[in-house]
Design a protein around this motif. Structure first.
Motif, mmCIF file in Angstrom:
data_model
loop_
_atom_site.group_PDB
_atom_site.id
_atom_site.type_symbol
_atom_site.label_atom_id
_atom_site.label_comp_id
_atom_site.label_asym_id
_atom_site.label_seq_id
_atom_site.Cartn_x
_atom_site.Cartn_y
_atom_site.Cartn_z
ATOM 1 N N CYS A 158 11.914 -3.361 -5.863
ATOM 2 C CA CYS A 158 10.629 -3.831 -5.348
ATOM 3 C C CYS A 158 10.698 -3.883 -3.823
ATOM 4 O O CYS A 158 11.740 -4.260 -3.259
ATOM 5 N N THR A 159 9.603 -3.517 -3.197
ATOM 6 C CA THR A 159 9.526 -3.493 -1.740
ATOM 7 C C THR A 159 8.235 -4.166 -1.298
ATOM 8 O O THR A 159 7.158 -3.880 -1.854
ATOM 9 N N TRP A 160 8.343 -5.070 -0.322
ATOM 10 C CA TRP A 160 7.182 -5.740 0.242
ATOM 11 C C TRP A 160 7.112 -5.430 1.737
ATOM 12 O O TRP A 160 8.125 -5.533 2.446
ATOM 13 N N LEU A 161 5.929 -5.059 2.187
ATOM 14 C CA LEU A 161 5.679 -4.848 3.610
ATOM 15 C C LEU A 161 4.707 -5.925 4.076
ATOM 16 O O LEU A 161 3.576 -6.006 3.576
ATOM 17 N N ILE A 162 5.151 -6.750 5.006
ATOM 18 C CA ILE A 162 4.296 -7.778 5.607
ATOM 19 C C ILE A 162 3.855 -7.253 6.968
ATOM 20 O O ILE A 162 4.682 -6.942 7.823
ATOM 21 N N GLU A 163 2.542 -7.142 7.132
ATOM 22 C CA GLU A 163 1.983 -6.585 8.372
ATOM 23 C C GLU A 163 1.270 -7.668 9.152
ATOM 24 O O GLU A 163 0.357 -8.332 8.647
ATOM 25 N N GLY A 164 1.706 -7.900 10.362
ATOM 26 C CA GLY A 164 1.023 -8.801 11.264
ATOM 27 C C GLY A 164 0.353 -8.015 12.369
ATOM 28 O O GLY A 164 -0.110 -6.897 12.158
ATOM 29 N N TYR A 165 0.345 -8.572 13.519
ATOM 30 C CA TYR A 165 -0.156 -7.834 14.684
ATOM 31 C C TYR A 165 1.048 -7.454 15.540
ATOM 32 O O TYR A 165 2.153 -7.966 15.353
#
Length: 1314
Positions: free
Chosen positions: A137-144
């Motif tokens: 499983c892979t999670w990408l957390i995108e902020g600024y």
């Protein structure tokens, strides 16, 4: 949802909102769940006209309206079937859970895929229950851009060292790696709120989780937040916005708290001001103690009777200082840190006080005899021998070629030579990741723990403690600690061995998880051979770790670096109690734990080991030690050799029956079998001439002098003897079996020479023997040894005239010098050489070809032994491993988008056709990436990648996919309707995504691949989709293209021009069971038979079949088959074929062909051909007749004899009953008193001699006058019938013996005496 329940819920909300001025009707929709497992229910609000009141009439009106609406919508609709279990991350459709993207399982309870999170805060989890096997499983957390993302691990429990969570500071795995978590993560101390928190600064955070196929635990729950204060300022400060960087926040700490998260207390108890010290509020914010006080709060005296830990504020010059598995040494009060492992590239030589010097490489000369081992996970110390030569002593370690090493290696710094010395004393077991400490006073090294090879071919952690005396090269086994570990540290301080931290994972599937890294603090009292557990560091945060280093300086222990999910760059300081602080003898001798003091001349001083303590055996404990309890046998049983049994501190003795018991001390040599047992693989075992590797048990065994036993000779690695059975091969084989052996396969020159020498000895004794050799002919073209290993000309070569076609190369003859001549081989070369070590296999295919022995790590491009995977990647350097099917070595080898996105380093570039075609390539969330050309890159190092958007240009219609695949996935063979449904598969493809070839075709149509027709020579309709291997429909035809007959199983013919037949034997019944899964393609089977006379044929089967029978005459010009029988859909058939019709005698080559076809699997078929003569054989008739007659006559005689015996037995019983009856009825009776038994006057035998009439005469009592009473004679006569069969006079017996050789007289009839 059930309609009744729906109506009930809506009515409930209707009544609930009735009291409002503006009533609203609320209804439920189907339940939903987001990617984080949070469920909700949609509410639809109907807003009617306003009413000034809410009365019963209004309720009834709107209730009637709702009921009518419900009937209209749901009367004609069929109710949806509900699911048996709740769908946790999906929807229930027709009783089945349809999972959301990234979720799998019958309840959609497991993550499997990629997720993108963009909310400012949130959670990510593997699911509500234990994660599944082989999870990715892979999670990408995108902020600024450049935002700070904080990850807080509220719960984490995985299999230590196998299941890892990787955290990258970026949008791909090519970004800097900041953390690798595995095992169980919980606060070390109750009430300690320290929870691991990871920070990224790029505006992205990529988390990748991988689990293997062993066992699974509860998983994890990770909270993330964007632009938040660390740990919410730990409750000791407030979060404010900074001025230097826009929107960045930081903690303003309260008084007496410091640190980025306000989690470090300082100046406790005001530093004991003013007597003990004062608080420095302007500088480092810590206690400044007066000269006579010490400790974090200046509460301990100088010197002190108590110990304490300190976490000083060391200012590193960069994050690259954080490392593990490094080495630290102290010189001139400077701690040098050399080497080690770091997540990302950094310099490998580092000091806290930088003084860079030049490095030089020295290559030592190897010893003339022996092997120098290149190892890792070892330890080394520099010592001076008694001769004055300085040597570097290297202990144990792991060799990728020779496995775990138990040897000691010495490098002489003066002569630049290597030596592997022969050690004395106990037999030590070497391993990886142990700790070792050198004591210069006694010239001894203490080795503790490690990851080692255990008995029964197992591997794991140990708690052993050894002492090695450098000058005498002697091993001694000391008291074990009871706490197995590896990658820990140890120092020698004040006569005590201090052990800190380490990896303590010894987990099983029955446990609830284990902490990979610990903060255990152990102390070993050298003087008394005792272990004690010291309190763990009581600091403001957890300090668990492994892979760290420890040194001693100024009487304190300094711990640097290590690994605890993140690489550490802090320094821990332990200050033990000072012996000088004890002013009385009682307190001095009882000081500790953690220090050993002795009272000398009125002063308390640290105890130091010396040479005198260890020059005698057994070990003599110091006089101030407590008396050790009497050793029990259980402590000694674990020692399996004499040397280890007698070289320890338990007082054990080795007995002659190979048992270690508690007794007095004895001396004994090191046994070869115990040295061999410490060798962990075939390569290391083969280096020792006294050892031999057992390929079956995977163990190294010794070769004693009399290994083979009486009558056998030890030749190379085999035991041979001459076989005295020369009549036949079978007799020779049985002879060997009786001796628990096999007929020899002579594979070396030494074995052949031995046999010839034995033949010469027998010839000198005028004995001619020909020993049998176990080479036999399997079929026309294949020869094999008796042990079924194949025969090849690369190992042996034939002499002229060999082999013959008799089936065996039967014997060796002296006249031919050698019947089988072996190619020259080295004397020590084994008949079964060692396999190639895993570390020397450069590809995944070669690595995984040996079952489960090797494991391939694609991210590191390494092949490692399965017994050394944990130590090869102790910090999670391997993203994924394989032991079976190999994946593509890079992203470009993956042909579909789903396969591409399973690998965390890959992304998919879809072409402009929007048909599912594209290319898999290395990349990130922002786009594809490529590696710039660079020379000298280290193996296994993450390559530097740069973003290259031109590889997938968006302006030309290409689409980059990193989180989810494009909706249309038809592999280029169809366009999509409704966005994701393939309209019509073309190019001979089929399937929901046009991903397979149609039946009768093979190939890989994924990503635009082509299909081609199966080539099966007309014997199959379908073939294997990918390889094209045909599934032959006729039993007995084999080959990838159905081009061969199974000749090894009696199938003959030519499938290229016809078919294959099973050659039946006459007068036998054959059964063919086509029941296995591999037989389900068969629909036909053919038979052939060549009879010589009248033929009867029968066939039956468990299922219906079609039958065709033909015949032909072999050898004729035409050779055409003439049909004679044709049936369809039958189960049984019987028929006779006479000699008059087919002229068997005049045409001996008549062959019958039987075709059984069109049956269904599974099926069992029985077929038999039998033949008989028309003229009865008279000889056979008379032989059979008289045999039956004589047998019947014999049975009649036996029955008559049994009848006679039974009749005689019954007659004897009848006579006995008659005698008893007559004796019970006397004519008269009189009572007399007798002094003894009277003597008979007559005994008249009856006929037969079995009974007699006994007569006695008695004088009755006459009274005082001596005259009988009047009227009586005074005499009584009595008679009785007696049995004389068991009591015969002696003279009668002699007469019987005298007549035993004479002709017997005819017996008289038995009578009865009356």
């Amino acid at each position: 949802m059930d309609p009744g329940l729906q109506l009930k819920s809506d009515f409930y909300f209707l009544i609930l909102y009735c009291s409002l001025k503006e009533p609203r009707f609320l209804t439920f929709s189907n339940g939903k769940m987001d990617a984080r497992g949070n469920s909700w229910t949609e509410l639809f609000i109907l807003r009617p006209r306003q009413y000034s009141y809410c009365g019963l009439q209004g309720i009834n009106r709107y209730l009637l309206f709702y009921v009518v609406l419900y009937l209209v919508l749901f009367t004609n609709a069929s109710p949806a079937k509900s699911c048996d279990k709740n769908c946790l991350s999906g929807k229930c459709i027709n009783g089945t859970c349809v999972c959301d993207r990234g979720w799998v399982g019958d309840q959609c309870q497991h993550c499997q895929g990629r997720f993108k999170l963009t909310e400012p805060t949130g959670y990510l989890t593997d699911g509500p229950i234990n994660y599944k096997y082989k999870t990715k499983c892979t999670w990408l957390i995108e902020g600024y851009p450049n935002a700070v993302l904080r990850l807080r691990f509220n719960h984490f429990a995985t299999e230590c060292s196998w299941d890892h969570m990787y955290v990258y500071d970026g949008d791909s795995i090519y970004a800097p790696l900041v953390a690798v978590f595995s095992g169980l993560i919980v606060p070390e101390i109750r009430g300690n709120e320290t929870v691991p928190e990871v920070e990224t600064n790029s505006g992205y955070a990529l988390l990748h989780f991988f689990s293997d196929a062993a066992y699974n635990l509860t998983g994890f729950e990770i909270f993330y937040s964007i632009n938040s204060c660390p740990n919410n300022c730990s409750g000791h400060g407030k979060c404010t916005t900074g001025n230097s960087i826009a929107s960045r926040v930081y903690c303003e700490c309260e008084k007496y708290w410091k640190g980025e998260a306000c989690d470090i207390p300082y100046c406790r108890n005001n530093c004991g001001s003013p007597d003990h010290g004062y608080c420095d509020l302007t500088g480092e914010k810590l206690c400044v103690c007066n000269d006579s006080w010490q400790g974090p709060d200046c509460s301990l005296t100088v010197p002190s009777t108590e110990s304490y830990w300190v976490l000083p504020s060391v200012k590193p010059f960069g994050t690259s200082l954080a490392r593990a598995s490094h080495k630290a040494v102290v010189q001139d009060k400077v701690m040098w840190v050399v080497g080690g492992y770091t997540f990302n590239y950094s310099s490998f030589q580092m000091v806290l006080k930088v003084k860079v010097k030049c490095w030089s490489q020295r290559t030592g000369m190897p010893p003339p005899h022996g092997q120098i081992y290149a190892v890792e996970g070892h330890s080394a110390h520099v010592a001076t021998l008694e001769s004055g030569d300085p040597v570097m002593v290297v202990f144990f370690g792991y060799s990728p070629v020779y496995s775990y090493i138990s040897n000691v290696q010495e490098y002489n710094l003066k002569s630049n030579t290597w030596l592997v010395p022969e050690t004395k004393g106990a037999v030590a077991q070497g391993g990886y990741g142990h700790s070792s400490t050198f004591d210069s006073a006694s010239s001894s090294v203490y080795v503790h723990g490690g990851y080692k090879a255990l008995p029964a071919n197992k591997y794991g952690l140990v708690d052993d403690l050894y002492r090695y005396q450098v000058n005498t090269r002697t091993w001694t086994i000391l008291q074990e600690s009871g706490f197995p570990r590896y990658l820990h540290s140890a120092v020698l301080l004040s006569g005590t061995l201090l052990v800190f931290g380490g990896n303590t994972h010894n987990d099983t599937s029955l446990s609830n998880g284990a902490k990979c890294f610990s903060a255990d603090f152990l102390a070993y009292d050298i003087a008394c051979d005792e272990w004690q557990v010291l309190p763990k560091p009581n600091l403001h945060r957890d300090v668990n770790r492994f892979g760290h280093s420890s040194v001693v300086s100024n009487g304190s222990m300094y711990v640097f670096g290590g690994f605890s999910g993140v690489l550490l760059n802090d320094v821990l300081v332990f200050r033990p109690p000072s012996c000088q602080a004890f002013l009385r003898e009682e307190g001095c001798l009882s000081a500790g734990p953690g220090v050993r003091c002795v009272w000398i001349r009125g002063h308390c001083k640290p105890w130091a080991p010396g040479k005198a303590n260890f020059t005698t055996a057994p070990i003599i404990l110091a006089e101030f030690c407590h008396a050790k309890p009497v050793t029990v046998d259980e402590r000694c049983y674990r020692f399996s050799d004499c040397a280890s049994c007698t070289s320890n501190t338990h007082g054990c003795q080795w007995c002659d029956d190979k048992k270690c018991l508690s007794a007095n001390f004895t001396q004994c040599p090191v046994r070869n079998e115990q040295v061999c047992s410490k060798l962990a693989n075939c390569k290391s075992c083969s280096l020792n001439l006294n050892c031999q590797w057992d390929h079956h048990q995977q163990e190294c065994h010794a070769l004693p002098a009399h290994l083979c036993g009486d009558g056998w000779s030890h030749v190379g690695e085999a035991c041979l003897r001459i076989n005295a059975s020369r009549e036949s091969y079978d007799n020779a084989q049985h002879y060997c079996k009786n001796l628990e052996g096999n007929i020899a396969s002579l594979t070396t020159t030494k074995q052949v020479d031995f046999v010839l020498e034995e033949l010469q000895k027998l010839q000198s004794q005028e004995k001619r023997l020909s020993p049998w050799v176990g080479l036999r002919k399997i079929n026309v073209s294949y020869w094999g040894w008796e042990d079924m290993s194949p025969f090849t000309n690369s190992s042996l070569q034939w002499l002229p005239g060999e082999p013959n076609d008799s089936g065996f190369c039967a014997y060796l003859e002296e006249t031919q010098v050698s019947g089988l001549k072996a190619n020259p081989l080295s004397p020590n070369q084994s008949a079964r050489p060692c396999k190639t070590p895993c570390s020397l296999r450069a590809s995944c295919a070669n690595c995984t070809s040996q079952s489960m022995e090797c494991m391939w790590c694609g991210s590191a491009q390494r092949c490692v032994d399965s017994t050394a995977y944990v130590i090869s990647f102790p910090y999670g350097q391997c993203l994924e491993w394989q032991t079976g099917d190999c994946l593509a070595q890079n992203c470009s080898g993956l042909r579909t988008c789903s396969q591409c996105l399973e690998q965390p380093e890959c992304g998919w570039c879809g072409d402009p056709s929007s048909t599912g075609r594209g290319q898999c390539m290395e990349g990130s969330y922002r786009g594809p990436m490529k590696s710039p050309p660079k020379q000298g890159q280290n193996q296994g190092q993450i390559q530097e990648m740069t973003l290259e958007l031109g590889l997938c240009p968006k302006d030309k219609g290409y689409e980059w996919a990193f989180i989810h695949c494009p909706a249309c996935q038809c592999n280029g063979h169809s366009t999509c309707v409704n966005g994701s449904v393939c309209e019509q598969c073309r190019n001979l493809t089929t399937g929901p995504h046009c991903q397979t070839c149609m039946p009768g075709y093979h190939g890989d149509p994924t990503n635009g691949g082509k299909c081609q027709a199966c080539k099966c020579n007309g014997h199959a309709n379908v073939c294997q989709v990918l390889t094209g291997k045909c599934f032959c429909t006729t039993k007995g035809i084999k080959g990838d293209q159905c081009q061969l007959c199974d000749s090894e199983n009696r199938y003959l013919g030519n499938p290229l021009r016809g078919t294959c037949y099973y050659n039946l034997l006459i007068d036998y019944q054959f059964t063919f069971s086509l029941l296995q899964e591999d037989d389900h393609h068969y629909t036909a089977i053919n038979f052939m038979a060549t009879p010589e006379q009248n033929l009867d044929m029968s066939i039956n089967a468990s299922n219906n079949f079609n039958l065709n029978i033909t015949w032909s005459v072999a050898g004729t010009i035409s050779g055409e088959e003439i049909p004679i029988v044709s049936h369809s859909n039958i189960k049984e058939f019987r028929e006779s074929f006479s000699c008059e019709k087919f002229t068997f005698r005049t045409n001996p080559n008549i062959t019958f062909y039987v075709y059984v076809s069109n049956f269904s699997w599974p099926i069992k078929i029985q077929i038999a051909f039998s033949q008989h003569n028309s003229i009865m054989d008279l000889v056979q008739f008379f032989v059979t007749f008289f045999s039956c007659f004589l047998s019947l006559l014999l049975v009649a005689a036996v029955v008559w004899k049994i009848k006679q015996t039974c009749w005689a037995s019954r007659r004897r019983e009848q006579l006995m009953r008659e005698r008893q009856q007559m004796a019970s009825r006397p004519f008269a009776s009189v009572a007399v008193a007798l002094d003894g038994p009277p003597k008979p006057i007559a005994m008249e035998p009856c006929s037969g001699g079995k009974a007699a009439v006994l007569t006695v005469l008695l004088c009755l009592p006459s009274g005082p006058s001596g005259l009988p009473p009047p009227g009586q004679s005074g005499i009584a006569i009595a008679s009785a019938l007696i049995d004389t069969s068991q009591q015969k006079p002696m003279d009668y017996k002699e007469k019987i013996h005298g007549l035993k050789n004479r002709k017997a007289l005819p017996p008289a009839h038995q009578g009865t005496c009356v």
